[in-house]
Design an enzyme around this catalytic site. Structure first.
Site, PDB file in Angstrom:
ATOM      1  N   PHE A   4       0.858  -1.181   0.000  1.00 11.44           N
ATOM      2  CA  PHE A   4       0.000   0.000   0.000  1.00 11.44           C
ATOM      3  C   PHE A   4       0.889   1.225   0.000  1.00 11.44           C
ATOM      4  CE2 PHE A   4      -2.347   3.534   1.780  1.00 11.44           C
ATOM      5  CZ  PHE A   4      -3.494   3.503   1.003  1.00 11.44           C
ATOM      6  N   ASP A  42       9.291   2.814   1.832  1.00 18.64           N
ATOM      7  CA  ASP A  42       8.114   3.618   2.146  1.00 18.64           C
ATOM      8  C   ASP A  42       7.888   3.549   3.652  1.00 18.64           C
ATOM      9  OD1 ASP A  42       5.570   4.616   2.642  1.00 18.64           O
ATOM     10  OD2 ASP A  42       4.692   3.779   0.818  1.00 18.64           O
ATOM     11  N   LYS A  63       2.413  11.444   6.871  1.00 24.05           N
ATOM     12  CA  LYS A  63       1.560  11.238   8.034  1.00 24.05           C
ATOM     13  C   LYS A  63       2.098  11.944   9.281  1.00 24.05           C
ATOM     14  CE  LYS A  63      -0.668   7.068   6.312  1.00 24.05           C
ATOM     15  NZ  LYS A  63      -1.880   7.772   5.823  1.00 24.05           N
TER      16      LYS A  63
END
Length: 416
Positions: free
Chosen positions: A157, A242, A271
């Site tokens: 993801f 990531d 984030k």
């Protein structure tokens, strides 16, 4: 802050649809739990009816420092009173200090001399890394133009842009969004031999999550990431990690890749970099790779804006002495012992954990992950299901031991 009193689980929870699901004007791209929040502080949030909940999702790690952390709120307020946006047509006084601070925190954990490129969202950071890797592959490595490939892992993801969903193996994210962007090779996650077989003369990068968050906090075999690093080095291929969900303290380390002593060539952050205040992301990595981007080849109106840099600087400040990471590691070990007991008692099928991040699997036939999240909601805990019978938990790194114990007590109550 006071701890909320004990609660009793209703015998038959019957949640009603959320307001966003019943709205006729809001597109239904999410299936939220039936709760509408109006206030948050630290590890706690309050809904429209005054009920309080422990937040164990933390905005998918965007709220690593909890709701309304005073240092982050103060930094945002101070900057709002001065300057919020210039666009990158002009410099502002916090852009270079933010880049230097982030390079100081993350630079020693990546390969080579570090450079920073600020963006906004996590998906933008991943797209930026993809573009930089391809351009580096053509201009430095010498891959024929238009033939660059990037190896990725199944279960990944990395966002939901059209390029990123092109190499997703989640059909909900991918279906009916074609035609798909070429240039990606998907291999099994955790299988270094399959990855090695996929690397050829067109490969410019390997893009992976050190720990797969959306998939349910899937931790790879201990030898996997070091093997991938060795393969990339030998083949002159970039390793892009990531760390948008796993980075900035979540795993008890600044980067999850530290758990295996691996230094990526590029790392994507997001984030938590915005502290739950606003979207902030960045790519940090080798200056000879990010240096291939020149004026006009990539950009963002809001990337590196003054408000983002002010909050990002405050986030880096919170992480700079390592105390947040150390606390997350210690609390995570303690929490893991409690979660393992739930497995031993047969209430959970399995647990995967790194720092204050856990994926929990409900035993087959007992209930779905969504069922468990609704039962947790009924006892005052917020969590998120993923992939059927799995839920993932990501408490704020600032949560207290008492709050974490209370949340785990309520988890046990919901499971029983």
């Amino acid at each position: 802050m006071s701890i909320a009193p004990p609660v009793t689980l209703p015998s038959s929870p019957s949640p009603s649809p959320s307001s966003s699901e019943t709205s006729q004007v809001l597109a239904h791209n999410y299936h939220p739990l039936p709760v509408t929040l109006v206030d948050g502080l630290g590890s706690w949030v309050t809904d429209v009816e005054g009920r309080r909940y422990l937040d164990l999702l933390s905005g998918y790690s965007a709220l690593n420092f909890g709701h309304r952390h005073p240092s982050l709120v103060a930094a945002a307020h101070a900057q709002i009173d001065r300057l919020t946006l210039t666009s990158r047509a002009f410099d502002h006084d916090l852009l270079v200090p933010f880049a230097e601070a982030l390079a100081g925190l993350v630079g020693p954990l990546v390969a080579g001399s570090p450079m920073v490129l600020p963006m906004n969202t996590g998906a933008e950071a991943v797209e930026t890394a993809i573009k930089a890797a391809r351009k580096w592959g053509y201009e430095v490595k010498g891959v024929p133009d238009g033939r660059a490939t990037i190896v990725v892992a199944d279960g990944n993801f990395h966002g939901r842009t059209t390029t990123i969903v092109s190499f997703s193996t989640d059909e909900d994210a991918r279906r009916h969004f074609g035609p798909y962007t070429p240039g990606f090779v998907v291999v099994p996650y955790g299988d270094a031999e399959a990855l090695a077989a996929a690397v050829d003369e067109t490969t410019v990068a390997v893009l992976i999550e050190p720990i797969q968050g959306e998939q349910g906090v899937v931790v790879p075999p201990p030898s996997y990431l070091p093997a991938v690093r060795s393969l990339c080095t030998a083949a002159d291929v970039l390793l892009i990690c990531d760390e948008i969900q796993s980075g900035l303290g979540r795993t008890g380390t600044t980067l999850a890749s530290e758990l295996w002593g691996v230094r990526p060539d590029l790392v994507t952050l997001g984030k938590a970099l915005g502290g739950g205040v606003l979207p902030v992301s960045a790519v940090v990595g080798r200056s000879d790779v990010l240096g291939v981007l020149t004026a006009g080849t990539h950009g963002s109106t809001f990337g590196g804006n003054p408000l983002a840099c002010a909050v990002g600087l405050a986030v880096v400040g919170l992480l700079s002495d390592g105390s947040v990471q150390a606390t997350a590691a210690a609390l995570g070990t303690r929490w893991g012992q409690r979660l393992d007991t739930l497995v031993s008692d047969g209430l959970l099928a399995s647990v995967r954990r790194a720092g204050l991040w856990a994926g929990l699997d409900v035993p087959d036939g007992r209930m779905t992950g969504r069922d468990l999240c609704e039962r947790l909601l009924a006892v005052g805990v917020l969590a998120k299901d993923t992939h059927g019978s799995t839920i993932r938990l990501a408490p704020p790194l600032t949560i207290t031991a008492d709050e974490l114990d209370l949340a785990t007590d309520r988890l046990e109550l919901a499971l029983r």
